[in-house]
Design a protein around this motif. Structure first.
Motif, short mmCIF file in Angstrom:
data_model
loop_
_atom_site.label_atom_id
_atom_site.label_comp_id
_atom_site.label_asym_id
_atom_site.label_seq_id
_atom_site.Cartn_x
_atom_site.Cartn_y
_atom_site.Cartn_z
N ILE A 9 0.86 -1.19 0.00
CA ILE A 9 0.00 0.00 0.00
C ILE A 9 0.89 1.24 0.00
CG2 ILE A 9 -1.77 1.31 1.22
CD1 ILE A 9 -2.78 -1.32 2.39
N ILE A 31 -10.55 -0.12 0.12
CA ILE A 31 -9.40 -1.02 0.32
C ILE A 31 -9.89 -2.45 0.54
CG2 ILE A 31 -7.45 -1.55 1.84
CD1 ILE A 31 -7.17 1.54 2.14
N CYS A 34 -10.65 -3.93 -2.78
CA CYS A 34 -9.43 -4.32 -3.50
C CYS A 34 -9.00 -5.73 -3.08
CB CYS A 34 -8.28 -3.35 -3.20
SG CYS A 34 -8.47 -1.69 -3.84
N ASN A 38 -9.61 -9.27 -5.62
CA ASN A 38 -8.38 -9.51 -6.38
C ASN A 38 -7.53 -10.60 -5.74
OD1 ASN A 38 -8.06 -7.28 -8.58
ND2 ASN A 38 -8.91 -6.26 -6.79
N LEU A 46 -0.69 -7.73 -4.56
CA LEU A 46 -1.67 -6.69 -4.84
C LEU A 46 -1.07 -5.35 -4.43
CD1 LEU A 46 -4.56 -5.95 -5.72
CD2 LEU A 46 -5.25 -6.22 -3.33
N ASP A 47 -1.02 -4.43 -5.37
CA ASP A 47 -0.50 -3.09 -5.13
C ASP A 47 -1.65 -2.11 -5.07
OD1 ASP A 47 2.23 -3.90 -5.25
OD2 ASP A 47 2.09 -3.95 -7.43
N ILE A 48 -1.83 -1.48 -3.94
CA ILE A 48 -2.87 -0.47 -3.75
C ILE A 48 -2.19 0.88 -3.62
CG2 ILE A 48 -4.77 0.34 -2.30
CD1 ILE A 48 -5.16 -2.59 -1.40
N ASN A 62 -5.73 -0.02 -7.80
CA ASN A 62 -5.04 -1.29 -7.59
C ASN A 62 -4.78 -1.97 -8.93
OD1 ASN A 62 -8.14 -1.96 -7.07
ND2 ASN A 62 -7.20 -3.83 -7.87
N ASN A 63 -3.71 -2.79 -8.94
CA ASN A 63 -3.48 -3.60 -10.13
C ASN A 63 -4.62 -4.60 -10.21
OD1 ASN A 63 -2.21 -4.64 -7.75
ND2 ASN A 63 -1.11 -6.13 -8.97
N HIS A 102 -5.59 -2.03 -14.38
CA HIS A 102 -5.85 -1.29 -13.13
C HIS A 102 -7.33 -1.06 -12.91
CE1 HIS A 102 -1.57 -0.45 -13.30
NE2 HIS A 102 -1.67 -0.18 -12.02
#
Length: 110
Positions: A9, A31, A34, A38, A46-48, A62-63, A102
């Motif tokens: 994050i 969040i 996400c 995912n 997971l990138d937030i 997010n990705n 995204h």
């Protein structure tokens, strides 16, 4: 803690925007969505990213790596958030932008 290296994050918020508000628990809901929708694993982290395009909006991005199995979802989280904005007299308080890579939700600050 549960996801450790599987969840990243990044928060980049302008301190000047602290004078504005968003609906209570709005960021938490985004969040949670996400993570709920995912894949979150060490092999597919997971990138937030929470950031501001300008002083009067905030975006949670997010990705996009949707789970293969459908999760137990009523599909009402984002519509409830949008309805909360409308109840406050704010039209288009929530904007969703999805691409192959995204998923972004932008909230208006008020």
């Amino acid at each position: 803690m549960r996801h450790e290296d599987a969840l990243n994050i990044k928060i980049e918020v302008n301190p000047q925007s602290n004078k504005y508000s968003i609906p209570i628990f709005a960021l938490q809901k985004l969040i949670e969505n996400c993570i709920k929708h995912n894949i979150v694993s060490v092999s597919k982290p997971l990138d937030i990213h929470i950031f501001q395009k300008d002083e009067v909006t905030i975006t949670v991005s997010n990705n996009y790596q949707p789970k293969q199995q459908s999760t137990n979802s009523n599909g009402i989280g984002l519509s409830n958030l949008s309805a909360r904005y409308k109840l406050m007299g704010i039209e288009n308080g929530l904007e969703i932008d999805q691409s192959d890579s995204h998923y972004n939700v932008t909230l208006k600050l008020f």
